[in-house]
Scaffold this motif. Structure first.
Motif, short mmCIF file in Angstrom:
data_model
loop_
_atom_site.label_atom_id
_atom_site.label_comp_id
_atom_site.label_asym_id
_atom_site.label_seq_id
_atom_site.Cartn_x
_atom_site.Cartn_y
_atom_site.Cartn_z
N PRO A 160 11.10 14.32 5.90
CA PRO A 160 11.84 13.06 5.83
C PRO A 160 13.35 13.20 5.76
N ARG A 161 13.90 14.42 5.82
CA ARG A 161 15.26 14.61 5.36
C ARG A 161 16.32 13.96 6.25
N VAL A 162 16.01 13.73 7.55
CA VAL A 162 17.02 13.10 8.41
C VAL A 162 17.21 11.64 8.03
N THR A 163 16.13 10.91 7.77
CA THR A 163 16.32 9.53 7.33
C THR A 163 16.81 9.47 5.88
N LEU A 164 16.46 10.46 5.07
CA LEU A 164 17.05 10.54 3.73
C LEU A 164 18.56 10.70 3.84
N PHE A 165 19.00 11.57 4.75
CA PHE A 165 20.43 11.76 4.95
C PHE A 165 21.09 10.50 5.50
N ALA A 166 20.41 9.79 6.41
CA ALA A 166 20.95 8.54 6.94
C ALA A 166 21.15 7.52 5.83
N ALA A 167 20.19 7.42 4.92
CA ALA A 167 20.30 6.50 3.80
C ALA A 167 21.40 6.94 2.84
N LEU A 168 21.52 8.24 2.63
CA LEU A 168 22.58 8.78 1.79
C LEU A 168 23.95 8.44 2.37
N GLN A 169 24.10 8.61 3.68
CA GLN A 169 25.37 8.29 4.33
C GLN A 169 25.66 6.79 4.23
N LEU A 171 24.63 4.80 1.88
CA LEU A 171 25.00 4.55 0.49
C LEU A 171 26.49 4.82 0.28
N LYS A 172 26.97 5.95 0.78
CA LYS A 172 28.38 6.30 0.63
C LYS A 172 29.28 5.34 1.40
N ASP A 173 28.90 5.00 2.62
CA ASP A 173 29.74 4.14 3.44
C ASP A 173 29.80 2.72 2.90
N THR A 174 28.68 2.25 2.33
CA THR A 174 28.67 0.90 1.76
C THR A 174 29.58 0.81 0.55
N ASP A 175 29.62 1.88 -0.24
CA ASP A 175 30.58 2.00 -1.35
C ASP A 175 30.51 0.80 -2.28
N ASN A 176 29.30 0.49 -2.72
CA ASN A 176 29.10 -0.71 -3.53
C ASN A 176 28.08 -0.39 -4.63
N SER A 177 28.41 -0.70 -5.86
CA SER A 177 27.53 -0.38 -6.98
C SER A 177 26.25 -1.21 -7.01
N GLU A 178 26.19 -2.24 -6.17
CA GLU A 178 24.98 -3.05 -6.10
C GLU A 178 23.95 -2.48 -5.13
N VAL A 179 24.30 -1.36 -4.50
CA VAL A 179 23.41 -0.70 -3.55
C VAL A 179 22.97 0.64 -4.14
N GLY A 180 21.68 0.92 -4.06
CA GLY A 180 21.16 2.17 -4.60
C GLY A 180 20.30 2.90 -3.58
N LEU A 227 14.22 8.65 20.74
CA LEU A 227 14.81 9.52 19.74
C LEU A 227 16.19 9.07 19.31
N ASP A 228 16.92 8.42 20.21
CA ASP A 228 18.31 8.05 19.92
C ASP A 228 18.46 6.64 19.38
N LEU A 229 17.33 6.00 19.02
CA LEU A 229 17.42 4.60 18.60
C LEU A 229 16.49 4.33 17.41
N ARG A 303 23.03 8.79 13.54
CA ARG A 303 24.23 7.97 13.32
C ARG A 303 23.88 6.48 13.40
N ARG A 304 23.07 6.13 14.37
CA ARG A 304 22.69 4.72 14.53
C ARG A 304 21.80 4.25 13.38
N CYS A 305 20.96 5.13 12.88
CA CYS A 305 20.10 4.77 11.75
C CYS A 305 20.94 4.49 10.51
N SER A 306 21.93 5.33 10.27
CA SER A 306 22.81 5.12 9.13
C SER A 306 23.59 3.82 9.28
N ALA A 307 24.08 3.55 10.50
CA ALA A 307 24.81 2.31 10.74
C ALA A 307 23.91 1.10 10.57
N LEU A 308 22.66 1.21 11.00
CA LEU A 308 21.70 0.11 10.83
C LEU A 308 21.48 -0.18 9.36
N LEU A 309 21.28 0.85 8.56
CA LEU A 309 21.08 0.64 7.13
C LEU A 309 22.32 0.02 6.49
#
Length: 321
Positions: A160-169, A171-180, A227-229, A303-309
């Motif tokens: 699962p680590r690629v989508t875990l990384f997408a969610a981690l990214q 989280l950082k990009d959102t930069d909001n304490s209301e997001v976990g 794969l790219d979407l 990258r697109r997965c992280s942007a979608l989240l």
């Protein structure tokens, strides 16, 4: 995106609830700017700053365990009986394997082991051999180096680590304490472990607006998969994942030009467990295969997965859906 960290994240071993190597990587990577709630044999929740679970409005969920197995007792003829999670014993026997103690927190403590398949009462069983194995507390998985080139990520544990990384990214990009970000253990072998996370959020996060679970299916299991979407899955196998909500969110995000597609999957994930808590989305980013020593995913898809989240969290926080 820190692709070197992604490499380390995919190479680290974490099996079942023996997930301390990945928990430690994530904790070190996020640093002092994020708080951590760790429930042993359950999950690890990260939030920005000194936020409390009560502050959560949006939660990304991803699991961090990979396929592999655990050691049972010693065999009279040598080696150790095992329990296998995620694939046939022969797949593991033909691969390079690493093992580590259930309580180990550092990937550097892993050691090389080998496996053979034997037949017991007409059923294939995996027998593990190696120095350092301890009955009932050694776990093991593939031992592979991740390669990243062109638009390709290739290695083990991309699920699962690629989508875990997408969610981690995200989280950082959102930069909001209301997001976990809730990183759940044991999805590959004991999906009910996620109920600990569900119970925790039910008790401690009464104002949730949205939950998004992100996972990696094989591309053959995802309708119209690319794969790219990334995709929003409104069905996981026979399970309904809030399809009315998912379609409405899909319409809104499509109008904003977010790169994704609406889909359904033959396979399932832990998403269904979280649906009673808040409107829930199932996010999928496919791989060429899953649960093998090596397979491939797309950096563009990541990258697109992280942007979608990120777009999902922003929309939920601002009342767009």
């Amino acid at each position: 995106m820190d692709l070197e960290f992604l490499r380390a994240l995919t190479e680290a071993p974490s099996v079942g609830t023996a997930c301390q190597p990945v928990v430690q990587l994530l904790t070190d990577y996020l640093g002092a700017g994020y708080s951590r709630t760790l429930v042993q044999d359950g999950f690890c929740l990260f939030q920005k700053g000194q936020a409390r679970p009560e502050d959560l409005r949006v939660v990304f969920v991803a699991h961090m365990d990979e396929v592999g197995g655990c050691v049972y007792g010693a065999r009279t003829g040598g080696g150790y009986d095992t329990r296998v999670w995620g694939n046939q014993p022969s797949i593991f026997a033909e691969a390079t394997l690493q093992a580590y103690d259930y309580l180990a927190a550092d990937s550097a403590l892993a050691f090389r082991v080998r496996a053979e398949v034997t037949s017991v009462d007409g059923e294939d069983r995996l027998v593990l051999f190696g120095d350092g194995i301890r009955p009932y507390r050694t776990v093991w998985t593939f031992d592979e180096q991740t390669t990243i080139y062109d638009d390709v990520i290739e290695g083990k544990a991309l699920d699962p680590r690629v989508t875990l990384f997408a969610a981690l990214q995200a989280l950082k990009d959102t930069d909001n304490s209301e997001v976990g970000l809730m990183c759940v253990m044991a999805e590959e072998c004991a999906m009910d472990v996620a109920r600990k996370g569900v119970a925790f959020l039910q008790r401690n996060s009464p104002d949730l607006r949205l939950i998004a679970n992100a996972d990696v299916p094989s591309i053959s299991n995802l309708g119209d998969g690319r794969l790219d979407l990334p995709a929003i899955r409104i069905f996981e196998g026979r399970n309904f994942i809030d399809p009315t909500f998912g379609i409405a969110v899909s319409d809104r995000l499509s109008s904003e030009g977010v790169d994704f597609h609406l889909s359904a999957a033959r396979s399932g994930s832990q998403t269904l467990l979280f649906t009673p808590l808040a409107p829930t989305l199932s996010i999928a980013l496919p791989a060429t295969a899953v649960h093998l020593p090596r397979y491939q995913m797309s950096i563009t898809g990541l990258r697109r997965c992280s942007a979608l989240l990120g777009a999902i969290a922003d929309g939920a926080l601002h009342g767009a859906f």
